[in-house]
Design an enzyme around this catalytic site. Sequence first.
Site, PDB file in Angstrom:
ATOM      1  N   CYS A  25       0.906  -1.282  -0.162  1.00 39.17           N
ATOM      2  CA  CYS A  25      -0.020   0.143   0.013  1.00 39.17           C
ATOM      3  C   CYS A  25       0.893   1.335   0.004  1.00 39.17           C
ATOM      4  CB  CYS A  25      -0.917   0.042   1.074  1.00 39.17           C
ATOM      5  SG  CYS A  25      -1.852  -1.552   1.381  1.00 39.17           S
ATOM      6  N   ARG A  54      -4.734   1.294  -0.889  1.00 31.85           N
ATOM      7  CA  ARG A  54      -4.638  -0.105  -0.719  1.00 31.85           C
ATOM      8  C   ARG A  54      -4.351  -0.874  -2.041  1.00 31.85           C
ATOM      9  NH1 ARG A  54      -8.997  -4.552   1.761  1.00 31.85           N
ATOM     10  NH2 ARG A  54      -7.358  -6.246   2.054  1.00 31.85           N
ATOM     11  N   LEU A  55      -3.365  -1.853  -1.960  1.00 31.47           N
ATOM     12  CA  LEU A  55      -3.251  -2.737  -3.171  1.00 31.47           C
ATOM     13  C   LEU A  55      -3.667  -4.143  -2.473  1.00 31.47           C
ATOM     14  CD1 LEU A  55      -2.153  -3.232  -6.069  1.00 31.47           C
ATOM     15  CD2 LEU A  55       0.177  -3.665  -5.225  1.00 31.47           C
ATOM     16  N   ILE A  94      -3.715  -7.586  -1.410  1.00 28.63           N
ATOM     17  CA  ILE A  94      -3.201  -8.645  -1.785  1.00 28.63           C
ATOM     18  C   ILE A  94      -3.559 -10.044  -0.706  1.00 28.63           C
ATOM     19  CG2 ILE A  94      -0.686 -10.030  -1.795  1.00 28.63           C
ATOM     20  CD1 ILE A  94      -1.072  -7.544  -3.920  1.00 28.63           C
ATOM     21  N   LEU A  95      -3.824  -9.573   0.626  1.00 24.65           N
ATOM     22  CA  LEU A  95      -4.208 -10.608   1.592  1.00 24.65           C
ATOM     23  C   LEU A  95      -5.470 -10.034   1.972  1.00 24.65           C
ATOM     24  CD1 LEU A  95      -0.999 -11.337   3.506  1.00 24.65           C
ATOM     25  CD2 LEU A  95      -1.904 -12.752   1.780  1.00 24.65           C
ATOM     26  N   GLY A 148       3.126  -2.958   3.209  1.00 28.33           N
ATOM     27  CA  GLY A 148       3.957  -4.006   3.198  1.00 28.33           C
ATOM     28  C   GLY A 148       3.308  -5.259   3.513  1.00 28.33           C
ATOM     29  N   GLU A 149       4.197  -6.292   3.819  1.00 29.58           N
ATOM     30  CA  GLU A 149       3.833  -7.695   3.866  1.00 29.58           C
ATOM     31  C   GLU A 149       4.486  -8.463   5.265  1.00 29.58           C
ATOM     32  OE1 GLU A 149       1.274  -8.945   2.475  1.00 29.58           O
ATOM     33  OE2 GLU A 149       0.917  -8.074   0.553  1.00 29.58           O
ATOM     34  N   ASP A 173      -2.811  -9.670   7.352  1.00 32.80           N
ATOM     35  CA  ASP A 173      -1.631  -9.367   8.270  1.00 32.80           C
ATOM     36  C   ASP A 173      -1.759  -8.184   8.826  1.00 32.80           C
ATOM     37  OD1 ASP A 173      -1.264  -8.265   5.828  1.00 32.80           O
ATOM     38  OD2 ASP A 173       0.933  -8.421   6.004  1.00 32.80           O
ATOM     39  N   SER A 222      11.554 -10.957  -6.525  1.00 32.30           N
ATOM     40  CA  SER A 222      12.804 -10.545  -7.122  1.00 32.30           C
ATOM     41  C   SER A 222      13.894 -11.152  -6.345  1.00 32.30           C
ATOM     42  CB  SER A 222      12.877  -9.077  -6.723  1.00 32.30           C
ATOM     43  OG  SER A 222      13.918  -8.379  -6.853  1.00 32.30           O
TER      44      SER A 222
END
Length: 624
Positions: A2, A49-50, A52-53, A76-77, A100, A370
């Site tokens: 995010c 927000r992107l 992902i979870l 982050g994650e 998370d 990556s």
Amino acid sequence: MCGITGVVYRDGRRASASSIEKMTSIIKHRGPDLQDTYSYENVSFGHVRLSILDLSELGAQPMHSDDGRYVLIYNGEVYNFKDIRAELIEKGHRFKSTSDTEVILKAFIEWGEACVPRFNGMFAFSVLDKANKTLFFARDRYGIKPLYYGQFNQSFLFGSEIKAIEQHPDYQFEINKTGLKEYFSFQNFLSENTLNMGVKMFPAGHTATLNLEGSQGLVLKQYWDYDFQEPGEAMTREDCREELDRLFQQAVKRQLVSDVELGSYLSGGMDSGSITAISASHIDNMHTFTCGFDMGSASENEQGFDERSKARSFSEYFGTRHHEKIISHSDMERSIDKIAWHLEEPRVGQSYPNYYAAELARSNVKVVLSGAGGDELFAGYPWRYYRAVGSLGKEDYQNRYYDYWQRLVGETNQQKFFSPIWKDIASFSTRDVFENVYSDSLNSAKTPADFLNQSLYFEAKTFMHGLLVLEDKLSMAHSLESRVPILDNDLVDFAMRIPAEYKLASMQEVVRLSKQGKDKEIEAYYRRSKDGKMIFREAMSEHLPKETANREKQGFSGPDASWFTNESAEFIKDVLRNKNAMIYNFIDYQTIKLTLDEHFSNKVNSRLLIWSLLNVEAWLASHS
């Protein structure tokens, strides 16, 4: 993944949505799925927000505690969140989401700032504590996720990107001239400096607290630092190799957690190849991505820069769905303005390949793995360390390494280069900036292994950090989450204890040749031994095609030396031979004219400096 923004008024003003909306909207590319703000007394939070979870609204931010006391914004994650969640449930906490984010919030409620070292992942977050009238900040160990801050006219501003801070009406843009000096010395920032006066990079591995009442500034506290040193107990090569393989596989598997499709970058090298090998064994028909280059004018030395054929072989070997893109000189030219806007502070190397690789990946997935970090942890740049391992002591070592890391403008040339602003920056010492990176452990360094470990420390803190900032900004430019499995906490902790003799082939041989001043023989030794990352090569060899582990190191770089004297020559001349270019308010025009003359006549290859000049000029234009 995010973007976060925030403002704290230190003069009694009440915060409102209007104080944060522009700051948040400008970084919408970091999180196009949802945007929201929250204000409380003199504090405003913004979040994009992107997802992902937990793609539901239960994972949305700003996230409030059940009793309303705490509010969290987070980017982050955290990959071990399920383990922490289970521990918190045992302590009586109840969860509404599977994200998370909620784990971080409740971990902070349970343990306070002591929660941060428990997190294995990439993050930058802030927690508002209404009862204690404080803001708490934290950034991950390595600096994978960026965070910037500064105080302007009694407004404390922060955000995932500098451009968010620039949107606040209390911020007035002014170029940081010492930042220019630092960047053009190292092609990087070794300190918390930026090109924006008053804006600092929140340091990696730190937490901080800001009191919402009173005038005290941010109180920073370091919770973690790199500590490369020889192991306290003997470690056989076989035991080291087996444990390294176990931890690497564990790290990659941890970072496969996602509620959206995930892929991996794939070059012809060992780091991305090993990550893909483990990932593809868990994900059927996994997407992989490679960027190559138009090699029409490339020199013989540059022919190996295009790794598409090697990547295709890897893809067939691992059974992935492979995608590739060819980058041309015109692509490079078109990307500079966009890169300058997204990157904000130019960093190490030529960054346009990363920009296009992220664009390619985002057209197919939302998360990409990556290979960053492998070279810095396992000694992947032997030609740099060779100048260090034969050092006679601290001063000799620092002289050697400082001379090397002045990548663009050496100390002896600074006054002429910066003549338009020299009186403003003469007292700012780039040598001091360099020396301030090191910890006290440098004082006791004596052996070749000690000096290698000091070099790994320096490069992880600086060069790798620059690469991580670049990776984050240019992936998020395309709303893509980029993960770095090699920077798993358990793997990093082990890597820092691997004996130096397992990372380089023969330090004793290099020291012997160095004492005799045989530089050509040292170069020949490197070519012959294919030195660097030796134990990592051995550990990864069972996952990769046989020839890969012994392949010579190849960076992700285009044929710039050829492009910058051929196809892109006119483009460069149009920008940098223009006396009215904004950069010449700070840099001597005649010096650059001479540099270009020597470059175009093939006397000196100045591609790194030319790229940096083009980027800073584009950055200045974006602020005009």
